[in-house]
Design a protein around this motif. Structure first.
Motif, PDB file in Angstrom:
ATOM      1  N   PHE A 168       0.849  -1.184   0.000  1.00 52.09           N
ATOM      2  CA  PHE A 168       0.000   0.000   0.000  1.00 52.09           C
ATOM      3  C   PHE A 168       0.885   1.234   0.000  1.00 52.09           C
ATOM      4  CE2 PHE A 168      -3.484  -2.351   2.454  1.00 52.09           C
ATOM      5  CZ  PHE A 168      -4.320  -2.400   1.365  1.00 52.09           C
ATOM      6  N   VAL A 169       0.467   2.289  -0.661  1.00 52.47           N
ATOM      7  CA  VAL A 169       1.099   3.590  -0.478  1.00 52.47           C
ATOM      8  C   VAL A 169      -0.013   4.619  -0.223  1.00 52.47           C
ATOM      9  CG1 VAL A 169       3.209   3.243  -1.816  1.00 52.47           C
ATOM     10  CG2 VAL A 169       1.107   3.942  -2.979  1.00 52.47           C
ATOM     11  N   GLN A 170       0.395   5.772   0.295  1.00 53.20           N
ATOM     12  CA  GLN A 170      -0.526   6.842   0.659  1.00 53.20           C
ATOM     13  C   GLN A 170      -1.448   6.376   1.792  1.00 53.20           C
ATOM     14  OE1 GLN A 170       0.187   9.639  -0.654  1.00 53.20           O
ATOM     15  NE2 GLN A 170       1.389   8.965  -2.397  1.00 53.20           N
ATOM     16  N   ARG A 171      -2.439   7.228   2.114  1.00 54.09           N
ATOM     17  CA  ARG A 171      -3.368   6.816   3.159  1.00 54.09           C
ATOM     18  C   ARG A 171      -4.747   7.417   2.925  1.00 54.09           C
ATOM     19  NH1 ARG A 171      -1.991  10.562   8.408  1.00 54.09           N
ATOM     20  NH2 ARG A 171      -0.584  11.966   7.343  1.00 54.09           N
ATOM     21  N   GLY A 172      -5.680   7.008   3.764  1.00 51.99           N
ATOM     22  CA  GLY A 172      -7.055   7.474   3.628  1.00 51.99           C
ATOM     23  C   GLY A 172      -7.628   7.045   2.288  1.00 51.99           C
ATOM     24  N   ASP A 173      -8.388   7.940   1.651  1.00 58.59           N
ATOM     25  CA  ASP A 173      -8.999   7.547   0.377  1.00 58.59           C
ATOM     26  C   ASP A 173      -7.989   7.548  -0.771  1.00 58.59           C
ATOM     27  OD1 ASP A 173      -8.630  10.242   0.201  1.00 58.59           O
ATOM     28  OD2 ASP A 173     -10.741  10.751  -0.154  1.00 58.59           O
ATOM     29  N   ARG A 174      -6.746   7.996  -0.473  1.00 56.70           N
ATOM     30  CA  ARG A 174      -5.740   7.990  -1.538  1.00 56.70           C
ATOM     31  C   ARG A 174      -4.960   6.676  -1.594  1.00 56.70           C
ATOM     32  NH1 ARG A 174      -5.836  12.972   0.605  1.00 56.70           N
ATOM     33  NH2 ARG A 174      -6.037  14.767  -0.782  1.00 56.70           N
ATOM     34  N   VAL A 175      -5.233   5.791  -0.668  1.00 56.63           N
ATOM     35  CA  VAL A 175      -4.501   4.522  -0.622  1.00 56.63           C
ATOM     36  C   VAL A 175      -4.580   3.801  -1.950  1.00 56.63           C
ATOM     37  CG1 VAL A 175      -4.552   2.181   0.300  1.00 56.63           C
ATOM     38  CG2 VAL A 175      -4.669   4.103   1.847  1.00 56.63           C
ATOM     39  N   THR A 176      -3.440   3.316  -2.392  1.00 56.33           N
ATOM     40  CA  THR A 176      -3.455   2.503  -3.599  1.00 56.33           C
ATOM     41  C   THR A 176      -2.349   1.462  -3.491  1.00 56.33           C
ATOM     42  OG1 THR A 176      -3.612   2.565  -6.001  1.00 56.33           O
ATOM     43  CG2 THR A 176      -1.924   3.960  -4.994  1.00 56.33           C
ATOM     44  N   ILE A 177      -2.336   0.550  -4.446  1.00 56.35           N
ATOM     45  CA  ILE A 177      -1.360  -0.541  -4.390  1.00 56.35           C
ATOM     46  C   ILE A 177      -0.337  -0.361  -5.503  1.00 56.35           C
ATOM     47  CG2 ILE A 177      -1.134  -3.017  -4.836  1.00 56.35           C
ATOM     48  CD1 ILE A 177      -3.688  -3.307  -3.121  1.00 56.35           C
ATOM     49  N   VAL A 178       0.930  -0.497  -5.154  1.00 58.86           N
ATOM     50  CA  VAL A 178       1.993  -0.333  -6.151  1.00 58.86           C
ATOM     51  C   VAL A 178       3.071  -1.402  -5.962  1.00 58.86           C
ATOM     52  CG1 VAL A 178       1.735   2.180  -6.272  1.00 58.86           C
ATOM     53  CG2 VAL A 178       3.371   1.192  -4.676  1.00 58.86           C
ATOM     54  N   THR A 179       3.910  -1.506  -6.975  1.00 53.38           N
ATOM     55  CA  THR A 179       5.153  -2.247  -6.814  1.00 53.38           C
ATOM     56  C   THR A 179       6.223  -1.198  -6.537  1.00 53.38           C
ATOM     57  OG1 THR A 179       5.528  -2.065  -9.181  1.00 53.38           O
ATOM     58  CG2 THR A 179       4.522  -4.099  -8.388  1.00 53.38           C
ATOM     59  N   TYR A 180       7.366  -1.596  -6.044  1.00 53.90           N
ATOM     60  CA  TYR A 180       8.440  -0.646  -5.799  1.00 53.90           C
ATOM     61  C   TYR A 180       8.882  -0.062  -7.151  1.00 53.90           C
ATOM     62  CZ  TYR A 180      12.412   1.387  -3.396  1.00 53.90           C
ATOM     63  OH  TYR A 180      13.296   2.272  -2.850  1.00 53.90           O
ATOM     64  N   PRO A 181       9.130   1.250  -7.213  1.00 52.13           N
ATOM     65  CA  PRO A 181       9.509   1.850  -8.496  1.00 52.13           C
ATOM     66  C   PRO A 181      10.619   1.049  -9.190  1.00 52.13           C
ATOM     67  CG  PRO A 181       9.300   3.541  -6.813  1.00 52.13           C
ATOM     68  CD  PRO A 181       9.116   2.232  -6.122  1.00 52.13           C
ATOM     69  N   GLY A 182      10.371   0.713 -10.440  1.00 50.81           N
ATOM     70  CA  GLY A 182      11.361  -0.054 -11.189  1.00 50.81           C
ATOM     71  C   GLY A 182      11.216  -1.554 -11.048  1.00 50.81           C
ATOM     72  N   LYS A 183      10.308  -1.966 -10.155  1.00 51.25           N
ATOM     73  CA  LYS A 183      10.095  -3.408  -9.996  1.00 51.25           C
ATOM     74  C   LYS A 183       8.697  -3.778 -10.489  1.00 51.25           C
ATOM     75  CE  LYS A 183      12.110  -4.337  -5.643  1.00 51.25           C
ATOM     76  NZ  LYS A 183      12.255  -5.365  -4.646  1.00 51.25           N
ATOM     77  N   GLU A 184       8.489  -5.086 -10.688  1.00 48.25           N
ATOM     78  CA  GLU A 184       7.205  -5.560 -11.198  1.00 48.25           C
ATOM     79  C   GLU A 184       6.617  -6.646 -10.314  1.00 48.25           C
ATOM     80  OE1 GLU A 184       8.165  -6.943 -15.239  1.00 48.25           O
ATOM     81  OE2 GLU A 184       6.796  -5.360 -15.891  1.00 48.25           O
ATOM     82  N   LEU A 185       5.316  -6.848 -10.447  1.00 48.13           N
ATOM     83  CA  LEU A 185       4.691  -8.021  -9.836  1.00 48.13           C
ATOM     84  C   LEU A 185       4.975  -9.175 -10.787  1.00 48.13           C
ATOM     85  CD1 LEU A 185       2.842  -9.591  -7.925  1.00 48.13           C
ATOM     86  CD2 LEU A 185       0.899  -8.753  -9.221  1.00 48.13           C
ATOM     87  N   ASP A 186       6.097  -9.834 -10.545  1.00 45.97           N
ATOM     88  CA  ASP A 186       6.522 -10.873 -11.467  1.00 45.97           C
ATOM     89  C   ASP A 186       7.066 -12.040 -10.668  1.00 45.97           C
ATOM     90  OD1 ASP A 186       7.234 -12.299 -13.637  1.00 45.97           O
ATOM     91  OD2 ASP A 186       8.923 -11.041 -14.240  1.00 45.97           O
ATOM     92  N   ASN A 187       6.182 -12.956 -10.326  1.00 47.90           N
ATOM     93  CA  ASN A 187       6.627 -14.181  -9.673  1.00 47.90           C
ATOM     94  C   ASN A 187       5.833 -15.337 -10.274  1.00 47.90           C
ATOM     95  OD1 ASN A 187       4.233 -14.843  -7.926  1.00 47.90           O
ATOM     96  ND2 ASN A 187       4.703 -12.827  -7.070  1.00 47.90           N
ATOM     97  N   PRO A 188       6.273 -16.577 -10.072  1.00 44.21           N
ATOM     98  CA  PRO A 188       5.616 -17.701 -10.760  1.00 44.21           C
ATOM     99  C   PRO A 188       4.151 -17.892 -10.370  1.00 44.21           C
ATOM    100  CG  PRO A 188       7.726 -18.371  -9.805  1.00 44.21           C
ATOM    101  CD  PRO A 188       7.438 -17.001  -9.291  1.00 44.21           C
ATOM    102  N   TYR A 189       3.698 -17.177  -9.347  1.00 43.51           N
ATOM    103  CA  TYR A 189       2.320 -17.375  -8.876  1.00 43.51           C
ATOM    104  C   TYR A 189       1.486 -16.096  -8.949  1.00 43.51           C
ATOM    105  CZ  TYR A 189       4.325 -21.702  -7.269  1.00 43.51           C
ATOM    106  OH  TYR A 189       4.952 -22.913  -7.240  1.00 43.51           O
ATOM    107  N   SER A 190       1.962 -15.110  -9.714  1.00 41.75           N
ATOM    108  CA  SER A 190       1.364 -13.774  -9.643  1.00 41.75           C
ATOM    109  C   SER A 190      -0.129 -13.745  -9.949  1.00 41.75           C
ATOM    110  CB  SER A 190       2.112 -12.810 -10.562  1.00 41.75           C
ATOM    111  OG  SER A 190       1.876 -13.126 -11.917  1.00 41.75           O
TER     112      SER A 190
END
Lengths: 559, 157
Positions: A168-190
């Motif tokens: 999660f990043v940000q808070r309240g109604d601005r909360v959203t989900i991200v990967t670390y800058p420059g990284k991806e959601l890339d795993n064998p079970y994504s």
């Protein structure tokens, strides 16, 4: 055992169990978004609020431990009011884009909005706007506005996949989900995050916008990608597979499957390269033939060789039934002794989650069903050597692309006088074949596979062949299957002229003996059970939806 | 731009880490030390903090974006936070806020060209009894009006 009262019913529980888990064990579903039986407790969605007598406030069922004598109400006035309030709160910033949302039809938020919500919002301000198309990784797309911040995906990556790639990043109604800058959601079970996402925030990029959920049928099956045999559902519309999803089986795969299995084990079924109708090579060209002609031709050809000149190659991708019939035919009709199947071991490609080195679903089953050389017979590699040296002149190959397995076999197979192949798709091996029988894929037939744990599991037809009919054959039916007519686009479906291996070999054998009398794969299985003691006590009903351990593996510890 | 803690700060971190049962728990004070040293929290800083606290950098990012006191961009030498929450607002905080914007010619979240000042409109800083108030870096200036605010800004220039 201790017990508590849930809506007037006595519920037994184990010490340390939460209210929601104890209820789930008794088949009672307390509404929830963030709770998942296989993940840690987060307790952030608040929709599982329940009333517990003599407690001052409502409590969340997902993190409140059940206690002896507790009296819990999940439908009291107070609970309903709280649930409505939570739903109204969650929906404040949720877009009303159900009509274009992939999740619609299998969306927890949508379901609960119908079941537990008053249907009106007091929120008149503008909703939060966030990114609606974020490529989190090679397979997963993220819609920030739809996200209800339940954190299931984050916990999945941390706890199951072992790759904490989301936060999660940000808070309240601005909360959203991200990967670390420059990284991806890339795993064998994504892609599992798209299954556990209770809304349409995380979607499968391979499946996005392909179909409405209610236009597809789903059929209980097993993944063919490796020896794990993850339980799956095959989703079909207009006789075409559109996606695979994992099906819960705590003994095998829990709630998960790997991306490789999910994405790369069904596309050949829909592919343009399918073999439809038997093919016989004349003057160097393949010609479509009819089944009877092909049976007679194949049998006649096989009979012109001595049993030492013939070898049979079974397959760990074929069912136990297929391999059993192949072995029976080879041994009793032809008298062959060179029978084996190639292994598909991808050394090192294994983890301690699901993925196995053995990339076939039924190596154990093929062997048990009789695909092994006679005492003086040759093993697979020896067979190929004998072909190379001209000692074996005729080869019968079932559902294996030998050239694909090893390009050197191309030259080897050229030395054969006769090559008969069962194949679902044209490949480099079929190019060399004299006769090709079109094989029904695992998604077009009934049968059984034995996984690496020694667990036998059933596959079922999700797609019909030319001989089939969804309704008459009791296949799963979608809305379109039930109500479509031949005048509808979706009523005109493509069907392959293909048959399961057991049926083809029976047809072949019956041109002569007439002793291979089976009308279903279940008939074959029942005979297999009688003749192979390892299978004793089993039938299709015993195996059921979740499989059964073969007796000699019952006490084997497997991870 | 690789980020490394100074020897002195590493020692500070050593002391901080001892206060907590696990290293991860010390992420906020460690981030503060890092911000003090670097001026703001860059991606490199987060990576280093993640390494020191033995946690995924993803989680450090979550913490940094959750709290407004951590800056992800460089700020001015004097970081001015103007409270516009209820108590201050009732006693003229917006006049002060507008005046500051006017004087510095920057908007919320911006930095002056000479990197001397940056401005942030914030919620309650817990000084309602002495509203309206602003904070310059760590120091509170209370019971303000427009003219006293101008004086403060002038004194910093």
């Amino acid at each position: 055992m201790s017990s508590f009262i849930l809506d007037g019913k006595q519920i037994e529980f184990k010490q340390g169990q939460t209210i929601i888990q104890a209820a789930a064990d008794h088949g009672i579903d307390i509404p929830h978004f963030c709770w998942h039986p296989s993940l840690s407790i987060s307790g952030n969605c608040r929709v599982c609020l329940v009333e517990v007598e003599r407690m001052p406030k409502l409590v969340i069922a997902c993190s409140t431990l059940a206690a002896e004598g507790m009296v819990v109400h999940t439908n009291s006035e107070k609970t309903l009011a709280a649930r409505n309030a939570v739903m109204e709160f969650i929906l404040i910033n949720h877009p009303l884009d159900c009509p274009i949302c992939d999740e619609a039809g299998e969306c927890k938020l949508q379901d609960y909005a119908y079941q537990h919500s008053v249907g009106e919002s007091r929120f008149t301000e503008e909703k939060m706007h966030k990114d609606k198309r974020v490529e989190l990784g090679p397979h997963v797309m993220f819609d920030g506005e739809r996200c209800i911040s339940c954190s299931r995906c984050i916990r999945f990556c941390d706890e199951i996949a072992g790759e904490p790639q989301l936060t999660f990043v940000q808070r309240g109604d601005r909360v959203t989900i991200v990967t670390y800058p420059g990284k991806e959601l890339d795993n064998p079970y994504s892609l599992n995050v798209t299954d556990i996402c209770p809304v349409g925030a995380l979607t499968n990029r391979d499946f996005r916008f392909k179909a409405r959920v209610w236009d597809m049928s789903s059929t209980k099956s097993v993944c063919s990608g490796c020896a794990r045999g993850c339980n799956t559902d095959i989703w079909v519309r207009s006789n075409e597979i559109l996606r695979l999803t994992p099906r819960h089986n705590e003994e095998v795969n829990s709630y998960w499957m790997c991306d490789e299995g999910r994405l790369n084990t069904f596309k050949h079924v829909n592919s343009e390269s399918r073999v439809s109708g038997p093919q016989i090579k004349r003057d160097g060209k393949l010609n479509k033939s009819n089944w009877d002609e092909a049976y007679a031709a194949a049998f006649g050809e096989l009979k012109s060789y001595t049993k030492d000149e013939i070898a049979f190659i079974g397959s760990a991708a074929s069912t136990c039934e297929d391999n059993y019939i192949l072995a029976k035919f080879a041994k009793t009709v032809i008298g062959a002794k060179h029978i084996d199947f190639p292994r598909h071991i991808k050394a090192g490609d294994q983890d301690n989650i699901l993925i196995r080195e053995d990339k076939t679903p039924n190596a154990l089953g093929a062997e048990l069903a009789g695909i092994r050389p006679a005492a003086d017979g040759l093993t697979f590699h020896a067979i190929m050597k004998a072909v190379d040296e001209g000692r074996i002149k005729a080869l019968y190959v079932v559902e294996e692309d030998l050239v694909g397995l090893n390009p050197a076999y191309k030259e080897t197979l050229r030395k054969l006088e006769l090559l008969i192949v069962h194949a679902s798709n044209y490949n480099e091996t079929t190019e060399l074949a004299n006769i090709i029988f079109p094989a029904a894929t695992y998604a077009e037939k009934n049968g059984t596979w034995v996984n690496f744990q020694g667990r036998i599991q059933r596959i079922r037809p999700a797609v019909t062949t030319i001989e089939g009919d969804r309704s008459l054959d009791n296949l799963a039916m979608s809305r379109l299957d039930k109500f479509g007519t031949e005048f509808d686009r979706w009523g005109n479906v493509k069907k392959m002229d293909a048959r399961p291996v057991w049926k083809i070999i029976s047809g072949l054998a019956n041109t002569q003996s007439g002793k291979f009398r089976y009308s279903t794969s279940e008939d074959v299985f029942n005979e297999l059970v009688k003749s192979v003691p390892d299978f004793s006590g089993l039938d299709y009903d015993v195996i059921g939806e979740k499989g059964a351990a073969l007796k000699k593996f019952v006490n084997t510890k497997t991870v | 731009m690789e980020f490394k803690f100074t020897e002195e700060n590493l020692q500070k971190i050593e002391t901080v880490l001892k206060k907590y049962p696990e290293k991860k728990a010390a992420v906020m004070p460690v981030l503060y030390i890092a911000q003090e040293q670097n001026g703001y929290i860059s991606g490199e800083v987060m990576k280093e903090v993640a390494r020191v606290c033995e946690m995924p950098e993803e989680e450090v990012l979550g913490v940094v974006t959750f709290y407004t006191m951590y800056h992800q961009k460089p700020i001015g030498k004097y970081h001015i936070q103007v409270c516009t929450n209820v108590s201050c607002m009732l006693r003229g905080a917006y006049e002060i806020y507008d005046k500051v914007k006017d004087q510095l010619r920057i908007n919320n979240g911006e930095v002056t060209a000479d990197r001397q000042f940056s401005l942030e409109e914030v919620e309650c800083m817990g000084s309602c009894g002495t509203a309206p108030m602003i904070a310059v870096n760590e120091d509170y200036y209370e019971n303000l009006d427009v003219s006293s605010t101008i004086k403060i800004l002038e004194s910093l220039k």
